[in-house]
Scaffold this active site. Structure first.
Site, PDB file in Angstrom:
ATOM      1  N   GLY A  77      23.215  -0.652  33.390  1.00 47.84           N
ATOM      2  CA  GLY A  77      24.239  -0.542  32.533  1.00 47.84           C
ATOM      3  C   GLY A  77      24.152  -1.923  31.493  1.00 47.84           C
ATOM      4  O   GLY A  77      24.421  -1.710  30.233  1.00 47.84           O
TER       5      GLY A  77
ATOM      6  N   GLU B 216       1.670   0.087   9.915  1.00 47.66           N
ATOM      7  CA  GLU B 216       0.240  -0.078   9.830  1.00 47.66           C
ATOM      8  C   GLU B 216      -0.537   1.025  10.471  1.00 47.66           C
ATOM      9  O   GLU B 216      -1.533   0.871  11.022  1.00 47.66           O
ATOM     10  CB  GLU B 216      -0.291  -1.583  10.446  1.00 47.66           C
ATOM     11  CG  GLU B 216       0.198  -2.602   9.436  1.00 47.66           C
ATOM     12  CD  GLU B 216       0.047  -3.947   9.863  1.00 47.66           C
ATOM     13  OE1 GLU B 216      -1.306  -4.098  10.061  1.00 47.66           O
ATOM     14  OE2 GLU B 216       0.846  -4.750   9.816  1.00 47.66           O
TER      15      GLU B 216
ATOM     16  N   LEU C 194       0.894  -1.373  -0.040  1.00 48.57           N
ATOM     17  CA  LEU C 194      -0.136   0.095   0.100  1.00 48.57           C
ATOM     18  C   LEU C 194       0.906   1.303  -0.003  1.00 48.57           C
ATOM     19  O   LEU C 194       0.792   2.169  -0.932  1.00 48.57           O
ATOM     20  CB  LEU C 194      -0.800  -0.146   1.344  1.00 48.57           C
ATOM     21  CG  LEU C 194      -1.836   1.383   1.605  1.00 48.57           C
ATOM     22  CD1 LEU C 194      -2.979   1.316   0.352  1.00 48.57           C
ATOM     23  CD2 LEU C 194      -2.487   1.127   2.913  1.00 48.57           C
ATOM     24  N   THR C 195       1.791   1.418   0.837  1.00 47.46           N
ATOM     25  CA  THR C 195       2.526   2.409   1.196  1.00 47.46           C
ATOM     26  C   THR C 195       3.328   2.852  -0.054  1.00 47.46           C
ATOM     27  O   THR C 195       3.937   1.978  -0.690  1.00 47.46           O
ATOM     28  CB  THR C 195       3.507   2.364   2.397  1.00 47.46           C
ATOM     29  OG1 THR C 195       2.589   1.820   3.421  1.00 47.46           O
ATOM     30  CG2 THR C 195       4.221   3.702   2.954  1.00 47.46           C
TER      31      THR C 195
HETATM   32  N1  CAA Z   1     -13.199   0.011   6.975  1.00 50.41           N
HETATM   33  C1  CAA Z   1     -13.783   0.324   5.890  1.00 50.41           C
HETATM   34  N2  CAA Z   1     -14.180   1.414   5.163  1.00 50.41           N
HETATM   35  C2  CAA Z   1     -13.303   2.479   5.693  1.00 50.41           C
HETATM   36  C3  CAA Z   1     -12.524   2.419   7.009  1.00 50.41           C
HETATM   37  C4  CAA Z   1     -12.408   1.151   7.659  1.00 50.41           C
HETATM   38  N3  CAA Z   1     -12.036   1.047   8.660  1.00 50.41           N
HETATM   39  N4  CAA Z   1     -12.090   3.371   7.245  1.00 50.41           N
HETATM   40  C5  CAA Z   1     -12.628   4.412   6.442  1.00 50.41           C
HETATM   41  N5  CAA Z   1     -13.315   3.637   5.459  1.00 50.41           N
HETATM   42  C6  CAA Z   1     -14.082   4.387   4.211  1.00 50.41           C
HETATM   43  C7  CAA Z   1     -14.746   5.515   4.429  1.00 50.41           C
HETATM   44  O1  CAA Z   1     -15.884   5.305   5.038  1.00 50.41           O
HETATM   45  C8  CAA Z   1     -14.526   6.261   3.224  1.00 50.41           C
HETATM   46  O2  CAA Z   1     -15.564   5.750   2.139  1.00 50.41           O
HETATM   47  P1  CAA Z   1     -16.250   6.327   1.041  1.00 50.41           P
HETATM   48  O3  CAA Z   1     -15.304   6.554   0.151  1.00 50.41           O
HETATM   49  O4  CAA Z   1     -17.531   5.529   0.662  1.00 50.41           O
HETATM   50  O5  CAA Z   1     -16.680   7.900   1.466  1.00 50.41           O
HETATM   51  C9  CAA Z   1     -13.296   5.714   2.413  1.00 50.41           C
HETATM   52  O6  CAA Z   1     -12.752   4.672   3.241  1.00 50.41           O
HETATM   53  C10 CAA Z   1     -12.184   6.650   2.885  1.00 50.41           C
HETATM   54  O7  CAA Z   1     -12.109   7.096   4.061  1.00 50.41           O
HETATM   55  P2  CAA Z   1     -11.392   8.484   4.715  1.00 50.41           P
HETATM   56  O8  CAA Z   1     -12.005   9.441   3.765  1.00 50.41           O
HETATM   57  O9  CAA Z   1     -11.758   8.521   6.042  1.00 50.41           O
HETATM   58  O10 CAA Z   1      -9.972   8.447   4.344  1.00 50.41           O
HETATM   59  P3  CAA Z   1      -8.739   9.470   4.455  1.00 50.41           P
HETATM   60  O11 CAA Z   1      -8.087   9.723   3.106  1.00 50.41           O
HETATM   61  O12 CAA Z   1      -9.296  10.467   5.507  1.00 50.41           O
HETATM   62  O13 CAA Z   1      -7.739   8.343   5.309  1.00 50.41           O
HETATM   63  C11 CAA Z   1      -6.494   7.561   7.146  1.00 50.41           C
HETATM   64  C12 CAA Z   1      -7.848   7.912   6.662  1.00 50.41           C
HETATM   65  C13 CAA Z   1      -7.169   7.020   8.806  1.00 50.41           C
HETATM   66  C14 CAA Z   1      -5.631   8.711   7.482  1.00 50.41           C
HETATM   67  C15 CAA Z   1      -6.070   6.405   6.448  1.00 50.41           C
HETATM   68  O14 CAA Z   1      -5.345   6.770   5.241  1.00 50.41           O
HETATM   69  C16 CAA Z   1      -5.156   5.496   7.258  1.00 50.41           C
HETATM   70  O15 CAA Z   1      -5.475   4.734   7.797  1.00 50.41           O
HETATM   71  N6  CAA Z   1      -3.518   5.893   6.789  1.00 50.41           N
HETATM   72  C17 CAA Z   1      -2.587   5.123   7.332  1.00 50.41           C
HETATM   73  C18 CAA Z   1      -2.256   4.090   6.225  1.00 50.41           C
HETATM   74  C19 CAA Z   1      -1.571   2.918   6.807  1.00 50.41           C
HETATM   75  O16 CAA Z   1      -2.081   2.429   7.767  1.00 50.41           O
HETATM   76  N7  CAA Z   1      -0.485   2.605   6.161  1.00 50.41           N
HETATM   77  C20 CAA Z   1       0.388   1.477   6.487  1.00 50.41           C
HETATM   78  C21 CAA Z   1       0.112   0.238   5.607  1.00 50.41           C
HETATM   79  S1  CAA Z   1       1.215  -1.058   5.702  1.00 50.41           S
HETATM   80  C22 CAA Z   1       2.115  -1.288   4.186  1.00 50.41           C
HETATM   81  O17 CAA Z   1       1.809  -0.781   3.125  1.00 50.41           O
HETATM   82  C23 CAA Z   1       3.346  -2.137   4.299  1.00 50.41           C
HETATM   83  C24 CAA Z   1       3.563  -3.399   4.827  1.00 50.41           C
HETATM   84  O18 CAA Z   1       3.935  -4.160   4.527  1.00 50.41           O
HETATM   85  C25 CAA Z   1       3.372  -3.441   6.370  1.00 50.41           C
END
Ligand code: CAA
Length: 379
Positions: A340, A363, A125-126
């Site tokens: 230490g 995450e 994702l990232t």
């Molecule tokens: N479950 C289902 N749907 C969800 C949800 C959830 N938990 N949270 C939000 N949604 C829905 C919303 O209802 C919205 O739906 P609509 O399009 O129908 O309106 C949509 O998802 C978008 O939600 P937001 O508008 O709230 O999204 P945002 O852009 O404001 O972002 C955020 C919110 C919490 C900041 C989110 O972007 C986030 O969690 N960011 C962090 C990402 C993260 O954790 N990254 C680490 C990934 S790990 C990885 O990639 C690598 C690896 O190997 C570990």
């Protein structure tokens, strides 16, 4: 209200505890020092039917619940956090998107491969410009007849070097912003797909962390996972489960801090008595024990909600936030109790601190968890 674990949950926790203490813990320092991926341990976890623990038997899983998986993960991480994060990313991020959103065919083909341990699970994702703002994804996937053509890149991706495929997010409809992102399954041997292990990390040295590059990578149209343009929402749902699991991992590290600190405090003699007799040390151990217990209760509650198909987004964030901050604090106190020696590699507590810190970042950072909680409070 019944706080007791079921017979199966206890059995899974106890079996994994025994295995982790005997087979994983003795290798943890070596894994940290050498940066060696715990491939052999993953193979043994597959032999124990743990690689598909919370998934149905029809796909090669063990049919256990999420609570059992989290208990197993806590015990694995208590022994070695590099192994814990590898297992966590495999189940919570690698397997879950296919289980939750994949077609029956995809489950039969890909989930089965993951549950058997034939492939490790990985999720992308990232991106360099889409970290906390995960909706700012820049990678694109454009349909050319019956083929997706993918261009872009991902960063900080766990397990990809050992995976046969990675489920990634890509923009499939630019005009819709974050609502134009889809999830696509990309086999790692596809032409144009490069995986580069270039990071030097502070901790979790045995965990495989890579950058992914897509240069005109072509995969069949049917590799779309779930509905087109719903990938972002799907991944946020996947992350709910991931955050509960990170909570369990953090409890594993915090418990390891308590185990090591109590043992050391009881053995270490200063001023003619064991330092565990001094109130200054006792209060640190008591606070550590209280926070470990609270963090464990919270991840179990969130996992229970998930198992019962109830909303768990807020609870998952609370579990991750509290447990990960507890783990870092516990590691700092563990070092302090060891004095230490705590600063030396001869004792495991400095590793606990380096490993714990990631759990406040990966995450979703602690700040993201606070954002999610505040939004769900109605702010
Ligand atoms: N479950 C289902 N749907 C969800 C949800 C959830 N938990 N949270 C939000 N949604 C829905 C919303 O209802 C919205 O739906 P609509 O399009 O129908 O309106 C949509 O998802 C978008 O939600 P937001 O508008 O709230 O999204 P945002 O852009 O404001 O972002 C955020 C919110 C919490 C900041 C989110 O972007 C986030 O969690 N960011 C962090 C990402 C993260 O954790 N990254 C680490 C990934 S790990 C990885 O990639 C690598 C690896 O190997 C570990």
């Amino acid at each position: 209200m019944d706080f007791s674990l079921t017979r199966d949950q206890k059995m899974i926790r106890d079996v994994v505890y025994e295995f982790a203490q005997q087979e994983i813990a003795p290798k943890a320092a070596y894994i940290d020092k050498s940066g060696e991926f715990p491939a052999e341990i993953m193979k043994k976890l597959a032999d124990m039917d743990l690689m598909g623990l919370p998934f149905p038997e029809q796909y090669g899983g063990a049919g256990a619940d999420y609570i059992s998986y989290c208990l197993a993960l806590e015990e694995i991480t208590r022994a070695c956090a590099s192994t814990g994060i590898t297992y966590e990313a495999h189940i919570s991020l690698g397997c879950a998107p296919i289980y939750l959103f994949g077609s029956e065919e995809q489950k039969k083909k890909y989930l089965t491969m993951l549950c058997s341990g034939e492939s490790i699970g990985s999720f992308g994702l990232t991106e360099p410009e889409a970290g906390t703002d995960a909706g700012g994804t820049k990678t694109t996937a454009v349909l050319d007849g019956d083929t997706w053509v993918i261009n872009g890149g991902k960063c900080f991706i766990t397990n990809a070097s050992y995976a046969k495929f990675v489920t990634i997010t890509a923009v499939t409809d630019k005009s819709r912003g974050k609502r134009g992102i889809s999830a696509i399954l990309v086999p790692t041997d596809t032409a144009g797909f490069t995986i580069r292990a270039s990071y030097e990390k502070m901790g979790l040295h045995g965990s495989n962390t890579t950058e992914l590059f897509f240069d005109d990578v072509r995969v069949p149209k049917e590799n779309l996972v779930g509905k087109e343009n719903e990938g972002f929402k799907q991944f946020l749902q996947v992350l709910d489960g991931g955050r509960i699991a990170i909570g369990a991992m953090a409890v594993g590290i915090a418990q390891a801090c308590l185990d090591a600190s109590l043992k050391y405090a009881q053995e270490r003699v200063q001023f003619g008595q064991s330092i565990s007799k001094f109130q200054a040390i006792q209060f640190k151990l008591a606070d550590m024990a209280a926070n470990v217990e609270l963090a464990r209760l919270m991840y179990l509650k969130a996992a229970w909600l998930k198992d019962n198909d109830k909303p768990c987004t807020k609870e998952a964030s609370i579990a991750k936030l509290f447990a990960s901050e507890t783990a870092t604090k516990a590691a700092l106190e563990a070092i302090q109790i060891h004095g230490g020696y705590g600063y030396m590699k001869e004792f495991p507590v400095e590793r606990y601190l380096r490993d714990a810190k990631l759990l406040e970042i990966g995450e979703g950072t602690s700040e993201v968890q606070r954002m999610v909680i505040a939004r769900l409070l109605g702010c």
